[in-house]
Write an enzyme that holds these catalytic residues in place. Structure first.
Site, PDB file in Angstrom:
ATOM      1  N   ASP A  34       0.782  -1.278  -0.086  1.00  0.00           N
ATOM      2  CA  ASP A  34       0.066  -0.036  -0.017  1.00  0.00           C
ATOM      3  C   ASP A  34       1.039   1.310   0.022  1.00  0.00           C
ATOM      4  O   ASP A  34       1.874   1.185   0.553  1.00  0.00           O
ATOM      5  CB  ASP A  34      -0.809   0.048   1.260  1.00  0.00           C
ATOM      6  CG  ASP A  34      -1.911  -1.405   1.132  1.00  0.00           C
ATOM      7  OD1 ASP A  34      -2.685  -1.407   0.452  1.00  0.00           O
ATOM      8  OD2 ASP A  34      -1.608  -1.963   2.144  1.00  0.00           O
ATOM      9  N   ASN A  90     -10.138  -3.795  -6.480  1.00  0.00           N
ATOM     10  CA  ASN A  90      -9.539  -2.631  -7.314  1.00  0.00           C
ATOM     11  C   ASN A  90     -10.156  -2.475  -8.491  1.00  0.00           C
ATOM     12  O   ASN A  90      -9.711  -1.394  -9.244  1.00  0.00           O
ATOM     13  CB  ASN A  90      -7.910  -3.110  -7.343  1.00  0.00           C
ATOM     14  CG  ASN A  90      -7.218  -2.960  -6.303  1.00  0.00           C
ATOM     15  OD1 ASN A  90      -6.225  -3.613  -6.102  1.00  0.00           O
ATOM     16  ND2 ASN A  90      -7.377  -2.262  -5.231  1.00  0.00           N
TER      17      ASN A  90
END
Length: 231
Positions: free
Chosen positions: A2, A50
């Site tokens: 991340d 995503n």
């Protein structure tokens, strides 16, 4: 992995630049793990969630993945790294699927490390998929064991993760290896993924090494088990 976008924004760069830097961090991470003798590494590359990102960003991510794999394929083979995929590839672009299948096939002889890329992956979806597979086998209820279900997961045949690392200050699992992480240790860091270099990895491993893993056992049971190992 991340923080690519936030890393780029903090430097006045585009999110694409952040993702490029993230791939280089992944390369360094895997290389260092290999040097340290880590035999199984799983990188959460693209989750099912995503798909909610802008189409342009998704397209760039898959193009970047294809270019990276083609560029690094010879190095993976030379280093003895076997590439494996966790996730449903059927929804990925054709070029991406073909590049992945080629990389998996060419690296299949690697014996020093298994590198799992979680692509279009969801921990919940993986468990659901495993349950459906057991139903198709028409097993009796008593035959549905933890071992039977684990054998249907993408991670079948591999050990559960000892350590799960989460970068950029996020403090949640985000649907990653839900079944396999039941007894994993967790390491959270504010460091953005592109800045998670070898020194940061060593910090995480040193922190992990300082912990005592119990697996639900008492101190007395752990001491007894350790005594048995040393006898």
């Amino acid at each position: 992995m991340d923080g690519n976008g936030r890393w780029a924004t903090s430097r006045g760069l585009s999110r694409s630049d952040g993702h490029k830097a993230g791939t280089e961090a992944a390369k360094e991470f895997v290389t260092e793990c290999l040097k340290l003798g880590v035999q199984h590494v799983t990188l959460y590359t693209f989750s099912r969630e995503n798909w909610a990102r802008p189409k342009e960003e998704i397209s760039f991510l898959f193009d970047l993945l294809v270019r990276f794999m083609r560029r690094e394929m010879d190095a993976l083979i030379k280093q003895g790294i076997r590439l494996n995929i966790f996730g449903d590839l059927s929804e990925l672009p054709f070029t991406t699927r073909q590049a992945i299948k080629t990389a998996v096939s060419l690296s299949s002889g690697g014996s020093k490390m298994t590198l799992n890329l979680a692509l279009n992956y969801s921990g919940r979806d993986d468990i659901m998929r495993a349950c459906k597979a057991l139903c198709k086998k028409k097993l009796a209820p008593e035959a549905i064991t933890e071992q039977a279900l684990a054998a249907e997961l993408y991670s079948a045949g591999q050990p559960d993760p000892d350590l799960v690392i989460r970068t950029s200050g996020e403090l949640r699992l985000s649907n990653f290896l839900l079944w396999e992480s039941a007894y994993s240790e967790f390491y959270f860091t504010e460091t953005y993924w592109p800045d998670f270099d070898s020194a940061e990895l060593h910090k995480a491993l040193e922190d992990y090494a300082s912990r005592g893993r119990r697996f639900g056992k008492t101190d007395a049971q752990l001491a007894e088990a350790e005594s048995g190992k040393n006898s």
